[in-house]
Design an enzyme around this catalytic site. Structure first.
Site, short mmCIF file in Angstrom:
data_model
loop_
_atom_site.label_atom_id
_atom_site.label_comp_id
_atom_site.label_asym_id
_atom_site.label_seq_id
_atom_site.Cartn_x
_atom_site.Cartn_y
_atom_site.Cartn_z
N ASP A 46 48.95 49.19 50.79
CA ASP A 46 47.69 48.80 50.17
C ASP A 46 47.20 47.47 50.72
OD1 ASP A 46 45.79 49.86 48.31
OD2 ASP A 46 46.21 48.16 47.01
N CYS A 137 36.66 53.36 45.75
CA CYS A 137 37.83 52.47 45.74
C CYS A 137 37.75 51.54 44.53
CB CYS A 137 37.88 51.63 47.01
SG CYS A 137 37.37 52.52 48.49
N TYR A 141 39.69 52.38 40.81
CA TYR A 141 40.79 51.49 40.39
C TYR A 141 40.47 50.86 39.04
CZ TYR A 141 44.25 51.56 44.11
OH TYR A 141 45.27 51.93 44.95
N TYR A 167 43.56 45.31 37.44
CA TYR A 167 42.51 46.32 37.64
C TYR A 167 41.70 46.63 36.38
CZ TYR A 167 44.20 46.51 42.33
OH TYR A 167 44.54 46.14 43.61
N GLU A 209 41.69 58.79 48.12
CA GLU A 209 42.41 58.02 47.09
C GLU A 209 43.58 58.84 46.54
OE1 GLU A 209 42.23 54.91 45.76
OE2 GLU A 209 40.72 54.32 47.19
C1 LIG Z 1 43.81 52.61 48.26
C2 LIG Z 1 43.07 51.64 47.42
N1 LIG Z 1 41.87 51.98 46.92
C3 LIG Z 1 41.17 51.11 46.18
C4 LIG Z 1 41.66 49.86 45.88
C5 LIG Z 1 40.89 48.92 44.99
O1 LIG Z 1 40.43 47.86 45.69
C6 LIG Z 1 42.91 49.52 46.42
N2 LIG Z 1 43.47 48.32 46.19
N3 LIG Z 1 43.58 50.43 47.17
#
Ligand SMILES: Cc1ncc(CO)c(N)n1
Length: 232
Positions: A46, A137, A141, A167, A209
């Site tokens: 990530d 994204c 989250y 988050y 995702e």
């Molecule tokens: C794969 C992924 N998608 C979204 C986010 C949110 O920023 C993250 N940290 N990682």
């Protein structure tokens, strides 16, 4: 209030996003039972994901037709590099991984495919493509964070609590809301086929995702790694 473009997008992505909440990796964060080796792999992947994601914000900033949009992207870029990625650096420290090692993480196939797609679509077309590329994204989250924070003990968990609090936080919610506001603003007045193209980007990134959660759960790098090879 009339329907927003994000309302239409929500109807398209909802089944995919609900599957995130049902995914063993995400549930493991929420109930605190997730295996730490899986989380370590996820954190590293990530982190390098977020480097490329930050580049998409930079592309959006470069393509912005006005200073307001440019500033919005610059703030999103800054928020990712500082606030969000600080979470990863803190977790890495707990795993005994230095910031340099974290940054030098070898990208997995899924992370490479996902970021290559985001970067490709954001180089094509106008600023709205960059917004569409990052929307799932940030928004998904925040969706996951706001759901998990309702789970008993999730926010206070000694290890995964920081993730849940990040988050679901007001700061991260603002990031997600800013992305939603941007796409709604830029969708206004667009032709149906243009909206369709943006919708396609949001659906594809939503699928990526899901693949990212799978990659994390199964500690995947490249499927070809099992082939004995001297090529490396
Ligand atoms: C794969 C992924 N998608 C979204 C986010 C949110 O920023 C993250 N940290 N990682």
């Amino acid at each position: 209030m009339s329907e927003q473009f994000t309302d239409r997008l929500w109807r398209k992505v909802q089944p995919i996003w609900e599957a995130y909440l049902d995914h063993p990796f995400v549930k493991g964060i929420g109930d605190g039972t997730l295996n730490k080796e899986k989380f370590k792999h996820y954190m590293k992947q990530d982190y390098v994901y977020l480097i490329e994601y930050s580049r998409v914000f930079a592309i959006g900033s470069a393509k912005a037709p006005d200073l307001e949009t440019m500033t919005m992207f610059a703030n999103l870029l800054h928020g990712t590099l500082t606030m969000e990625m600080e979470l990863h650096r803190e977790y890495a420290a707990k795993f005994g991984i230095t910031n340099e090692e974290l940054e030098a993480t070898e990208p997995s196939s899924t992370m490479t495919a996902y970021t290559s797609y985001m970067l490709n679509v954001s180089q094509l077309g106008g600023v709205e493509n960059a917004i569409a590329a990052v929307l799932a994204c940030a928004w998904s989250y925040n969706y996951i964070g706001k759901e998990l924070v309702k789970w008993p003990g999730a926010a206070d968990h000694e290890f995964y609590g920081n993730w849940v609090r990040m988050y679901s936080s007001e700061d991260f919610t603002e990031i997600a809301e800013n992305c939603k506001n941007l796409i709604n603003e830029y969708a206004t007045g667009k032709l149906e086929r243009e909206l369709q193209a943006l919708e396609d980007i949001v659906v594809k990134t939503s699928k990526f995702e899901y693949m990212f959660w799978e990659m994390a759960e199964n500690i995947e790098m490249w499927p070809t790694d099992k082939i004995q090879s001297t090529v490396g």
